[in-house]
Design a protein around this motif. Structure first.
Motif, PDB file in Angstrom:
ATOM      1  N   SER A  45      -6.065   4.725  -3.213  1.00 39.18           N
ATOM      2  CA  SER A  45      -5.748   4.764  -1.781  1.00 39.18           C
ATOM      3  C   SER A  45      -4.238   4.757  -1.582  1.00 39.18           C
ATOM      4  O   SER A  45      -3.550   3.826  -2.028  1.00 39.18           O
ATOM      5  CB  SER A  45      -6.374   3.559  -1.063  1.00 39.18           C
ATOM      6  OG  SER A  45      -5.944   3.503   0.285  1.00 39.18           O
ATOM      7  N   ASP A  47      -2.756   4.153   1.089  1.00 42.42           N
ATOM      8  CA  ASP A  47      -2.371   3.149   2.078  1.00 42.42           C
ATOM      9  C   ASP A  47      -2.238   1.753   1.484  1.00 42.42           C
ATOM     10  O   ASP A  47      -1.746   0.840   2.153  1.00 42.42           O
ATOM     11  CB  ASP A  47      -3.414   3.092   3.207  1.00 42.42           C
ATOM     12  CG  ASP A  47      -3.469   4.390   4.003  1.00 42.42           C
ATOM     13  OD1 ASP A  47      -2.407   5.019   4.146  1.00 42.42           O
ATOM     14  OD2 ASP A  47      -4.567   4.763   4.450  1.00 42.42           O
ATOM     15  N   PHE A  48      -2.677   1.581   0.232  1.00 39.14           N
ATOM     16  CA  PHE A  48      -2.755   0.222  -0.311  1.00 39.14           C
ATOM     17  C   PHE A  48      -1.378  -0.396  -0.513  1.00 39.14           C
ATOM     18  O   PHE A  48      -1.153  -1.558  -0.163  1.00 39.14           O
ATOM     19  CB  PHE A  48      -3.537   0.217  -1.627  1.00 39.14           C
ATOM     20  CG  PHE A  48      -3.638  -1.150  -2.240  1.00 39.14           C
ATOM     21  CD1 PHE A  48      -4.530  -2.076  -1.731  1.00 39.14           C
ATOM     22  CD2 PHE A  48      -2.824  -1.514  -3.297  1.00 39.14           C
ATOM     23  CE1 PHE A  48      -4.606  -3.353  -2.271  1.00 39.14           C
ATOM     24  CE2 PHE A  48      -2.895  -2.785  -3.847  1.00 39.14           C
ATOM     25  CZ  PHE A  48      -3.789  -3.704  -3.332  1.00 39.14           C
ATOM     26  N   ASN A  53       0.293  -3.244   4.649  1.00 40.46           N
ATOM     27  CA  ASN A  53      -0.982  -3.620   4.048  1.00 40.46           C
ATOM     28  C   ASN A  53      -0.828  -4.798   3.097  1.00 40.46           C
ATOM     29  O   ASN A  53      -1.681  -5.693   3.053  1.00 40.46           O
ATOM     30  CB  ASN A  53      -1.588  -2.434   3.295  1.00 40.46           C
ATOM     31  CG  ASN A  53      -3.003  -2.732   2.817  1.00 40.46           C
ATOM     32  OD1 ASN A  53      -3.900  -2.994   3.605  1.00 40.46           O
ATOM     33  ND2 ASN A  53      -3.185  -2.736   1.499  1.00 40.46           N
ATOM     34  N   ASN A 294      -9.703  -6.125   0.611  1.00 41.41           N
ATOM     35  CA  ASN A 294      -8.832  -5.176   1.297  1.00 41.41           C
ATOM     36  C   ASN A 294      -8.994  -3.778   0.733  1.00 41.41           C
ATOM     37  O   ASN A 294      -9.120  -2.794   1.484  1.00 41.41           O
ATOM     38  CB  ASN A 294      -7.384  -5.644   1.169  1.00 41.41           C
ATOM     39  CG  ASN A 294      -6.400  -4.693   1.810  1.00 41.41           C
ATOM     40  OD1 ASN A 294      -5.870  -3.809   1.156  1.00 41.41           O
ATOM     41  ND2 ASN A 294      -6.153  -4.861   3.100  1.00 41.41           N
ATOM     42  N   LEU A 298     -10.346  -0.306   2.535  1.00 35.82           N
ATOM     43  CA  LEU A 298      -9.575   0.941   2.581  1.00 35.82           C
ATOM     44  C   LEU A 298     -10.381   2.111   2.024  1.00 35.82           C
ATOM     45  O   LEU A 298     -10.210   3.253   2.466  1.00 35.82           O
ATOM     46  CB  LEU A 298      -8.271   0.786   1.799  1.00 35.82           C
ATOM     47  CG  LEU A 298      -7.207  -0.132   2.401  1.00 35.82           C
ATOM     48  CD1 LEU A 298      -6.009  -0.239   1.469  1.00 35.82           C
ATOM     49  CD2 LEU A 298      -6.761   0.369   3.772  1.00 35.82           C
TER      50      LEU A 298
END
Length: 329
Positions: A45, A47-48, A53, A294, A298
């Motif tokens: 991911s 976005d991690f 985040n 988390n 995601l």
């Protein structure tokens, strides 16, 4: 044939000298697992690894970690505390009720809330040390009592917190969430108590062999009061932090958090049979749970499957502890 503890310890130390890499891995397996997990999720991911985040992961881990630091003391002694989630909720409810409905100044209300957590922990210890109840039963009873009192005081409804207390859930500047700072502070206090105080040494001794600790002059019952009192006090702090994030105290808050706290301690390398555990390991265990949840969010993994994955991780951690203990006996 009986083999002395000194012989076993000498054998274990000799094995560590022969295989330093394997010994390091055994002691820091949770940290290695966390690094692997972070690398894997960052690849899966995009976005991690963003700052936003990662800060979110820290905030998510904070309450569980603070609870787990308190539970660490208990598990090292070979005990268990199932009441911390309910004690956290009760402490927050008492704080909110006193500072709003009763008009008590919020600093005094905070002190009373902390005292409530401490008293709950001491009550657990009294039932265990003097009432001779198994820790599982004593803390299970406190789980029901604390949750019930939270519901009675709040009449089943959330109670708003004073603005001064809700600021505990804020962020200083853009990159310093106060819950994370509280988590780090509680972790350092835990490490200090375990590593630098008489009570810390006594906790390890009781977990290693309670009868031997008693015969060596350690006042075991008194140390259990300290141990469970710390667990209750840390639970109260966690409850206040959680309530500040929600901007209200909720009687059903922190439900099930006691299981996450115990899981974090075990994943971090503590032994459920007692005598082993570290503040840093507990911190890493709490981060693993937060990162896992988390990352799965995601990746749009169903919440139902998330429970399955976390259950498998906990089972593997306990299995690892069991195999490690068999290898040293």
């Amino acid at each position: 044939m009986h083999v002395s503890t000194d012989v076993l310890n000498g054998t274990a130390k000799a094995a560590r000298r022969r295989h330093p890499a394997a010994a390091w891995l055994a002691e820091n397996g949770a940290l290695v697992a966390l690094v692997v997990l972070v690398v894997g999720l960052s690849l899966l991911s995009g976005d991690f690894l963003t700052v936003t985040n990662l800060l979110n992961v820290g905030v998510q881990a904070a309450v569980t970690a603070i609870l787990a630091f308190g539970v660490t003391f208990v598990i090292i002694t070979g005990g268990i505390d199932l009441s911390v989630g309910s004690v956290a909720a009760l402490s927050a409810i008492v704080l909110a009720w006193l500072s709003t409905d009763s008009g008590l100044p919020w600093p005094l209300a905070v002190l009373v809330a902390l005292a409530v957590g401490l008293v709950c922990g001491l009550a657990n210890a009294a039932l265990i040390a003097y009432g001779k109840l198994p820790p599982f039963i004593a803390t299970l009873a406190m789980l029901g009592i604390a949750r019930g009192l939270a519901l009675v005081i709040s009449q089943g409804s959330p109670i708003a917190l004073p603005d001064a207390v809700t600021h505990l859930g804020d962020t200083i500047g853009d990159y310093l969430p106060i819950p994370v700072l509280v988590m780090i502070a509680m972790g350092l206090i835990t490490a200090l108590i375990l590593g630098r105080t008489y009570s810390g040494r006594a906790i390890y001794a009781i977990g290693g062999n309670e009868e031997a600790a008693r015969l060596s002059g350690i006042k075991v019952d008194r140390q259990k009061l300290i141990t469970y009192g710390l667990s209750g006090l840390f639970a109260a702090i966690a409850g206040i932090v959680l309530a500040s994030r929600l901007a209200s105290a909720q009687p059903q808050a922190a439900s099930g958090y006691e299981l996450d706290a115990i899981a974090a301690v075990v994943i971090g390398g503590a032994s459920l049979s007692g005598g082993k555990g570290r503040a840093f390991g507990t911190f890493v265990g709490a981060l693993i749970l937060a990162v896992l949840r988390n990352g799965l969010n995601l990746l749009s993994v169903s919440a139902f499957w998330q429970q399955v994955v976390i259950g498998v991780v906990i089972a593997l951690a306990v299995l690892s502890d069991t195999l490690r203990r068999r290898a040293t006996t």
